[in-house]
Design a protein around this motif. Structure first.
Motif: not given
Lengths: 256, 527
Positions: A15, A34, A42, A189, A191-192, A197
């Motif tokens: 975005y 990107k 998400e 949402p 964050y991983a 991960i």
């Protein structure tokens, strides 16, 4: 009765990126740009994970329709807490003609095959702003739809959903199975984290093609042209109020 | 607090732009040299003006031959679109977000590479013109004010790339145009984050220049602990790497610690053109808590005891009752108006649970009230947005006012006494001064509100601020925990270090910047 959830996510241009139109004016530049998961997706993944944390869902399957690079998007969803993934691979050069109608057919087929109770999507993708996939998927499945959801609760009979509509908030009740789409204020949402991960690398991702699901890829919409909005013209400085009034009169904005 | 209702109900006009009295306040505060406008204003008011500095600044760049020639030489380096002497441009580049009126530079340049920055410095050295580095202009101590005019080098506009991200090594290399939030956006997908978070979304390189810190310092450190290497352009144009060319190991014994020297040098030794910073793993589990106390003493005692129990707190923020009222009104919250601690716990789920239990008990032992929790991302965000908006909430307390934000840091054991003494001092002077503190580090800020049209009130604020800083120094602390010295604390710095200490700083500056061009008038005086 713990639910099975199918979450759709899409790999889109990030975005924050400044979009540039391709020279052939038929699309935007995507090479070297990107990409990340569609922000509304998400939110959808986060909601599914929270359903699982509330013990209302027992399994989350995340699905994406996209080029080989979209495998990253699935990994992100798995790192957020989805259990397994399905990557419906579309060659990169066919992405331009792969449209919401095709995605809906893929999702409807997978929903039936996997016998899910909820199909959870983002309300729209930030690249095409179509806001069609959830509705068409529901229609193909003949399931009730709860779109633009800002709150989702389980009831004995099914689901209670609060929707964000122009006039305010609308509360609806649906039976299950149902198709839902996430709006901005549904949640924030997570964050991983690194441990997740790492765990996500071990989760299963199955690859398939649209043809495997009996979906034909012929486009139904043809993009005629993509153009920049008109360049903003320089403003004109006026010396005083009389000058301003005269100029307004000239341009027909004032009759007085 | 005495007089609070009256203070809050005083009628205020809404301030747009800079009010006429600000230069006066700044002159009286000994910060600013009067420009032509101010001189006239000061004459009319019959007030005394301070001495004009000796180094003659460039004036009316486009009207003098030397000015035009300089502009041409700069345009040859960066391109004509990247040099400006326009009024609004220079005005913006001389004023930061602090209460002191900044002085505009004569020219602003927007380089696109380290080599261009080097060439700019060589030109300025040749013509003996001051050089002022500019990042995001979000400082609070007037660090970018061009006191002797000169060339402002805006390194953030065009030099805005993240050069490298090393996920497995937990580091990233960024240019000055990358702000801390931009960096975080980039790395969060890799499960990493950059933990130094001052109130503003500041340039990471600018944060290196001021030695910035934020709410996470108690566990993750300040900029000083999170910077591995800096690429710096010196006044004469030499480009150096403070830890070695391309070096980014976690530790090194190689040579003098130049990174430490330039960190916090506030643009007086060189221009930072890239920074190698540390990243950390996003914690597995995060919980936030809020607990109120009957007095500040109770809250601070809780903090001290928590640290002594070695609980690895991620954030410990103190908001006093005045600040709570402001936050309530501004952010639509409904906390009781008493001192509160805002806490954050990081770790695995079980670690977070046990940490929370420990702190809950300590708080209860210190007469803490209801211990409110948040685990969901949006609930925690709401909590911390209110804290981060504290400054704006304070301004909203008295519309039209500005704030003198103090910043002292003491050993944690000295905190209770200093905080209570300061609050008494604020009350005695009849000021409104909400207090917010990173109490885990012994660092706290008071936002002393003043009416820009009331020089007496500003004088009182300055008095309280200076008294606080001197008490902090006497208690074994420092006159500035994170904002830097800029212009406003030069005298206090001398008191903290003594003449010999400052002389060593002068000698170092003399060695690296013999013509005294790098950001003149900051940190310490020339002699």
């Amino acid at each position: 009765m713990a639910l099975k959830v199918l979450v759709g996510c899409k790999r889109v241009i990030d975005y924050a990126v400044k979009i540039r139109i391709k020279p052939d004016k038929l699309g935007v530049v995507t090479e070297g740009v990107k990409h990340s998961m569609n922000p509304f997706d998400e939110i959808a993944v986060e909601e599914a994970v929270r359903l699982k944390e509330r013990k209302l869902a027992k399994e989350i399957i995340v699905v994406t329709c996209g080029p080989p690079q979209a495998a990253e998007t699935i990994r992100t969803a798995l790192a957020m807490g989805a259990d397994r993934g399905i990557h419906v691979e579309i060659p990169l050069d066919q992405m331009d003609t792969f449209q919401p109608i095709h995605v809906s057919k893929v999702l409807a087929k997978l929903a039936e095959q996997e016998k899910v109770d909820i199909v959870m999507l983002g309300k729209l993708a930030i690249d095409d702003d179509s806001n069609q996939t959830a509705q068409m998927t529901a229609s193909l499945l003949n399931w009730p739809q709860g779109v633009f959801a800002s709150k989702i609760d389980k009831t004995d009979a099914g689901l209670e959903i609060i929707r964000e509509v122009d006039g305010g908030l609308e509360t609806i009740r649906t039976t299950l199975p149902a198709v839902l789409s996430a709006d901005l204020r549904l949640n924030e949402p997570r964050y991983a984290t690194l441990p997740n991960i790492m765990k996500a690398k071990k989760k299963k991702v199955v690859k398939m093609k649209p043809a495997d699901l009996g979906v034909d890829m012929a486009p139904r919409i043809q993009v005629v042209s993509v153009e920049d909005p008109p360049v903003r013209e320089a403003g004109q400085t006026v010396s005083d109020v009389d000058d301003l009034v005269a100029k307004l009169k000239d341009k027909g904005f004032s009759s007085a | 607090m005495r007089g609070l209702p009256q203070l809050l109900s005083r009628a205020k006009r809404v301030r747009v732009g800079f009010s006429a009295s600000e230069p006066v306040l700044a002159i009286q505060a000994g910060i600013l040299q009067p420009d032509k406008f101010t001189q006239k204003f000061v004459q009319i008011r019959g007030l005394k003006s301070s001495k004009v500095r000796s180094q003659a600044p460039l004036t009316a760049v486009d009207n003098t031959d030397s000015g035009k020639q300089l502009k041409q030489e700069l345009e040859a380096i960066v391109g004509p679109g990247n040099v400006s002497s326009g009024e609004s441009v220079v005005l913006q580049h001389g004023q930061d977000e602090g209460p002191h009126q900044g002085k505009s530079p004569d020219i602003v340049v927007f380089p696109s590479s380290t080599e261009e920055v080097s060439e700019i410095c060589k030109i300025c050295t040749k013509h003996n013109i001051p050089i002022i580095p500019y990042g995001t202009g979000t400082g609070l101590e007037g660090g970018i004010s061009a006191v002797d005019g000169g060339v402002c080098v805006n390194v953030s506009k065009n030099m805005n790339k993240i050069l490298q991200i090393h996920q497995e090594d937990f580091s990233a290399v960024v240019q000055p145009g990358i702000s801390r939030e931009m960096l975080n956006q980039e790395v969060r997908a890799d499960g990493l984050w950059f933990p130094v978070d001052p109130g503003a979304d500041a340039s990471v390189c600018g944060m290196c220049a001021t030695g910035a810190s934020g709410t996470n310092a108690v566990r993750y450190g300040t900029m000083k602990e999170n910077c591995l290497n800096l690429e710096v352009v010196l006044a004469d144009g030499r480009i150096i790497h403070t830890a070695g060319i391309g070096s980014r190991p976690k530790k090194s014994s190689a040579g003098y610690n130049l990174t430490s020297l330039f960190l916090g040098s506030e643009g007086t030794l060189g221009i930072i053109t890239s920074a190698t910073v540390c990243l950390h793993a996003i914690p597995e589990s995060v919980a936030a808590a809020v607990v109120g106390f009957p007095t500040v003493q109770n809250a601070v005692d809780t903090v001290v005891m928590t640290l002594q129990c070695s609980v690895p707190m991620a954030r410990m923020e103190l908001l006093d009752e005045v600040q709570m009222k402001a936050c309530n009104e501004y952010s639509g919250l409904s906390y009781p108006e008493t001192p509160h601690l805002f806490l954050e716990f990081h770790g695995s789920e079980s670690e977070v649970e046990s940490q929370t239990e420990t702190v809950r008990d300590i708080a209860a032992d210190n007469d803490g009230g209801e211990f409110q929790w948040a685990v969901q991302q949006e609930d925690r965000t709401k909590l911390w947005t209110a804290r981060h908006r504290a400054y704006y909430a304070d301004i909203a307390l008295r519309p039209g006012c500005r704030s003198l934000t103090t910043d002292v840091c003491v050993p944690v054991s000295a905190l209770p006494d200093l905080v209570t003494a300061t609050k008494a001092d604020i009350a005695e002077h009849g000021l409104v001064g909400p207090m917010v503190g990173h109490v885990g580090d012994g660092n706290f800020h008071t936002m002393l509100l003043f009416d820009p049209a009331d020089p007496e009130e500003f004088r009182k604020c300055k008095e309280v601020a200076n008294k606080m800083a001197r008490s902090a120094i006497a208690l074994g602390g420092t006159c500035t925990g994170e904002h830097g010295v800029g212009q406003g604390k030069m005298v206090l710095l001398e008191e903290q270090f003594g003449k010999d200490g400052i002389d060593v700083m002068r000698q170092i500056k003399g060695a690296l910047d013999p013509q005294q061009l790098m950001n003149p008038g900051k940190v310490f005086s020339r002699n």
